[in-house]
Motif scaffolding. Structure first.
Motif, PDB file in Angstrom:
ATOM      1  N   VAL A  24       0.860  -1.180   0.000  1.00  0.00           N
ATOM      2  CA  VAL A  24       0.000   0.000   0.000  1.00  0.00           C
ATOM      3  C   VAL A  24       0.894   1.226   0.000  1.00  0.00           C
ATOM      4  N   ALA A  25       0.438   2.283  -0.652  1.00  0.00           N
ATOM      5  CA  ALA A  25       1.160   3.554  -0.652  1.00  0.00           C
ATOM      6  C   ALA A  25       0.163   4.691  -0.481  1.00  0.00           C
ATOM      7  N   VAL A  26       0.507   5.645   0.387  1.00  0.00           N
ATOM      8  CA  VAL A  26      -0.361   6.782   0.690  1.00  0.00           C
ATOM      9  C   VAL A  26       0.448   8.058   0.519  1.00  0.00           C
ATOM     10  N   GLY A  27      -0.102   9.032  -0.193  1.00  0.00           N
ATOM     11  CA  GLY A  27       0.600  10.295  -0.407  1.00  0.00           C
ATOM     12  C   GLY A  27      -0.274  11.491  -0.119  1.00  0.00           C
ATOM     13  N   TYR A  28       0.326  12.480   0.533  1.00  0.00           N
ATOM     14  CA  TYR A  28      -0.358  13.740   0.854  1.00  0.00           C
ATOM     15  C   TYR A  28       0.218  14.861   0.000  1.00  0.00           C
ATOM     16  N   ALA A  69       1.665   3.957 -13.992  1.00  0.00           N
ATOM     17  CA  ALA A  69       0.571   3.496 -13.134  1.00  0.00           C
ATOM     18  C   ALA A  69       0.197   2.042 -13.397  1.00  0.00           C
ATOM     19  N   GLU A  70       0.453   1.547 -14.595  1.00  0.00           N
ATOM     20  CA  GLU A  70       0.122   0.157 -14.912  1.00  0.00           C
ATOM     21  C   GLU A  70       0.889  -0.823 -14.039  1.00  0.00           C
ATOM     22  N   ASN A  71       1.974  -0.367 -13.433  1.00  0.00           N
ATOM     23  CA  ASN A  71       2.811  -1.249 -12.620  1.00  0.00           C
ATOM     24  C   ASN A  71       2.345  -1.349 -11.165  1.00  0.00           C
ATOM     25  N   ILE A  72       1.337  -0.557 -10.778  1.00  0.00           N
ATOM     26  CA  ILE A  72       0.877  -0.564  -9.390  1.00  0.00           C
ATOM     27  C   ILE A  72       0.164  -1.875  -9.097  1.00  0.00           C
ATOM     28  N   ARG A  73       0.605  -2.559  -8.057  1.00  0.00           N
ATOM     29  CA  ARG A  73      -0.004  -3.828  -7.677  1.00  0.00           C
ATOM     30  C   ARG A  73      -0.753  -3.750  -6.334  1.00  0.00           C
ATOM     31  N   GLY A  74      -0.374  -2.828  -5.486  1.00  0.00           N
ATOM     32  CA  GLY A  74      -1.005  -2.713  -4.182  1.00  0.00           C
ATOM     33  C   GLY A  74      -2.050  -1.614  -4.158  1.00  0.00           C
ATOM     34  N   ARG A  75      -2.492  -1.252  -2.959  1.00  0.00           N
ATOM     35  CA  ARG A  75      -3.467  -0.180  -2.762  1.00  0.00           C
ATOM     36  C   ARG A  75      -2.755   1.168  -2.828  1.00  0.00           C
ATOM     37  N   LEU A  76      -3.407   2.163  -3.432  1.00  0.00           N
ATOM     38  CA  LEU A  76      -2.856   3.513  -3.538  1.00  0.00           C
ATOM     39  C   LEU A  76      -3.900   4.513  -3.076  1.00  0.00           C
ATOM     40  N   VAL A  77      -3.491   5.421  -2.172  1.00  0.00           N
ATOM     41  CA  VAL A  77      -4.367   6.486  -1.675  1.00  0.00           C
ATOM     42  C   VAL A  77      -3.627   7.807  -1.821  1.00  0.00           C
ATOM     43  N   LEU A  78      -4.255   8.767  -2.500  1.00  0.00           N
ATOM     44  CA  LEU A  78      -3.649  10.081  -2.687  1.00  0.00           C
ATOM     45  C   LEU A  78      -4.601  11.158  -2.180  1.00  0.00           C
ATOM     46  N   HIS A  79      -4.055  12.063  -1.353  1.00  0.00           N
ATOM     47  CA  HIS A  79      -4.815  13.184  -0.796  1.00  0.00           C
ATOM     48  C   HIS A  79      -4.364  14.475  -1.480  1.00  0.00           C
ATOM     49  N   PHE A  80      -5.307  15.260  -1.985  1.00  0.00           N
ATOM     50  CA  PHE A  80      -4.993  16.501  -2.684  1.00  0.00           C
ATOM     51  C   PHE A  80      -5.673  17.690  -2.018  1.00  0.00           C
ATOM     52  N   ALA A  81      -4.995  18.832  -2.057  1.00  0.00           N
ATOM     53  CA  ALA A  81      -5.537  20.092  -1.540  1.00  0.00           C
ATOM     54  C   ALA A  81      -6.047  20.930  -2.706  1.00  0.00           C
ATOM     55  N   VAL A 132      -7.495   1.986  -5.879  1.00  0.00           N
ATOM     56  CA  VAL A 132      -6.977   3.362  -5.930  1.00  0.00           C
ATOM     57  C   VAL A 132      -8.034   4.289  -5.347  1.00  0.00           C
ATOM     58  N   GLU A 133      -7.628   5.131  -4.401  1.00  0.00           N
ATOM     59  CA  GLU A 133      -8.530   6.099  -3.783  1.00  0.00           C
ATOM     60  C   GLU A 133      -7.934   7.490  -3.937  1.00  0.00           C
TER      61      GLU A 133
END
Length: 410
Positions: free
Chosen positions: A139-143, A155-167, A191-192
């Motif tokens: 999993v990877a989470v980015g702010y 992005a095609e290489n992403i295998r786990g969960r991804l969460v990105l927070h944007f302002a 992907v969230e």
């Protein structure tokens, strides 16, 4: 517990440092924490400690070590200039290699259960996204990441969960960049993408001029939920909350009650502004104004329970006879001998396997009506009927609405 460790670079060029935070349990899933442009400063160490309290073994590697070892900057104008200098000189591809080395080092530690995620802020958010694309993480989470839009072909290489927070107001990731990211990533499994209206870059960093606590709290809850789903740890929050309530209302043991909570918890009874913030004040509140102050016939009747990854929402009836002054609920009101039933909602937040806070809500007007302090005649308030209708939804609705009858023929 926290310590500094050394991580061997994969290219044989030496080793670099990392800040390691370990949960009280001594073990757990791993998180590689990826820095802002200010290095491994107090903010990053506090975030590492925070997630360790959530149950994770957290390693924050020094990503600027190839330029200067041990960069640790503040947020003064001078340090901002230095930080941008390090950012401009940062070799992103080497950085990913160093992150991969940090992941391997974290997985090899006896405290780590094996599964590892990535968490990043600012520059670290972009690196968290690239880590999801290029490294073995669950999993990877980015702010408020910047520059992610330039790497969407990976992005095609992403295998786990991804969460990105944007302002919404983030000049480093403007609307056009967010639209590109959304067009590429939205709709993908696991992907969230979250946008926080009206806030700016660094909205989740306490002390920032853009800090926005409601958005920071919501983002943190979503982040921890993502980590819980992907790598654990998983706690029986329902059993933990039941044990806490047992100590409060059955055995009435303040020390046992406090032992179910984090080191600095808080309780907020919203209608009466009662409770306590921090161990000392909350202990005082429980000891002298709550645990031993509730009537002997106090009962909690559960109606529903919603269990999330980080919190519980309980809907219940709180029942008692007003045979003593109940400080937290009816402060200053002498006993009336009246029997009271009130619908009550508790939002209970956890950090790891400990309670962090309670937000408790009820209709204070209903309580005051039931003990005879308020005459409901002519007022849009109800007494015992609120509890009765919670148990039997077929009881009459809208009787407080004088215009209800007028709409019958419309």
């Amino acid at each position: 517990m926290s310590m500094s460790i050394e991580i061997q670079a994969a290219d044989g060029s030496g080793s670099f440092g990392g800040y390691l935070a370990i949960p009280a349990s001594g073990s757990g899933p791993g998180i590689v924490l990826l820095q802002e442009i200010f290095g491994i400063n107090a903010t990053i160490r506090e975030i590492a400690d925070y997630y360790a309290e959530e149950g994770y073994v957290v390693l924050a590697p020094d990503l600027f070590w190839r330029q200067e070892v041990g960069v640790e900057l503040d947020y003064t104008p001078e340090d901002w200039q230095r930080a941008f200098g390090f950012y401009q000189g940062f070799d992103q591809d080497r950085g990913i290699e160093d992150i991969a080395a940090a992941i391997a080092a974290l997985r090899s530690r006896p405290e780590c259960s094996g599964q590892v995620g990535a968490l990043g802020f600012c520059l670290g958010a972009r690196m968290a996204y690239l880590t999801a694309c290029r490294c073995d993480v669950d999993v990877a989470v980015g702010y408020y990441g910047m520059g992610i839009e330039h790497h969407l072909d990976e992005a095609e290489n992403i295998r786990g969960r991804l969460v990105l927070h944007f302002a919404e107001n983030d000049e480093y990731c403007p609307a056009a960049a967010r639209q590109d990211i959304q067009a590429s990533l939205e709709g993908r499994d696991h992907v969230e993408l979250y946008l926080y209206p009206g806030v700016d870059h660094a909205f989740a960093r306490p002390g920032s001029e853009h800090y926005h606590k409601p958005s920071a709290l919501m983002a943190h809850q979503r982040s921890v939920a993502a980590f819980r789903k992907a790598v654990g740890p998983r706690y029986d929050l329902s059993a933990l909350w039941d044990k806490h309530c047992e100590y409060e209302f059955s055995t009435r043991n303040v020390d046992d009650t406090m032992a179910t909570m984090v080191a600095e918890p808080y309780v907020n009874h919203i209608p009466t502004l009662t409770g306590g913030v921090g161990y000392r004040d909350l202990y005082r509140f429980y000891r002298h104004h709550f645990v031993d102050s509730n009537p002997a016939d106090t009962r909690l009747i559960p109606i529903s329970r919603t269990i999330g990854e980080t919190q519980i929402v309980d809907e219940l009836l709180f029942c008692f006879t007003h045979d003593r002054e109940v400080d937290w609920l009816l402060p200053g009101i002498a006993p009336t001998g009246k029997y009271v039933e009130i619908p009550l909602v508790a939002i209970v937040k956890f950090r790891g396997d400990k309670l962090y806070h309670e937000h408790i809500y009820w209709d204070q007007a209903s309580v005051l009506v039931q003990i005879g302090v308020i005459d409901p005649a002519g007022l849009p308030v109800a007494g015992h009927a609120t509890a009765a209708k919670l148990l039997d939804e077929t009881l009459p609705s809208n009787e407080l609405m004088a215009k209800w009858a007028e709409s019958a023929e419309r």
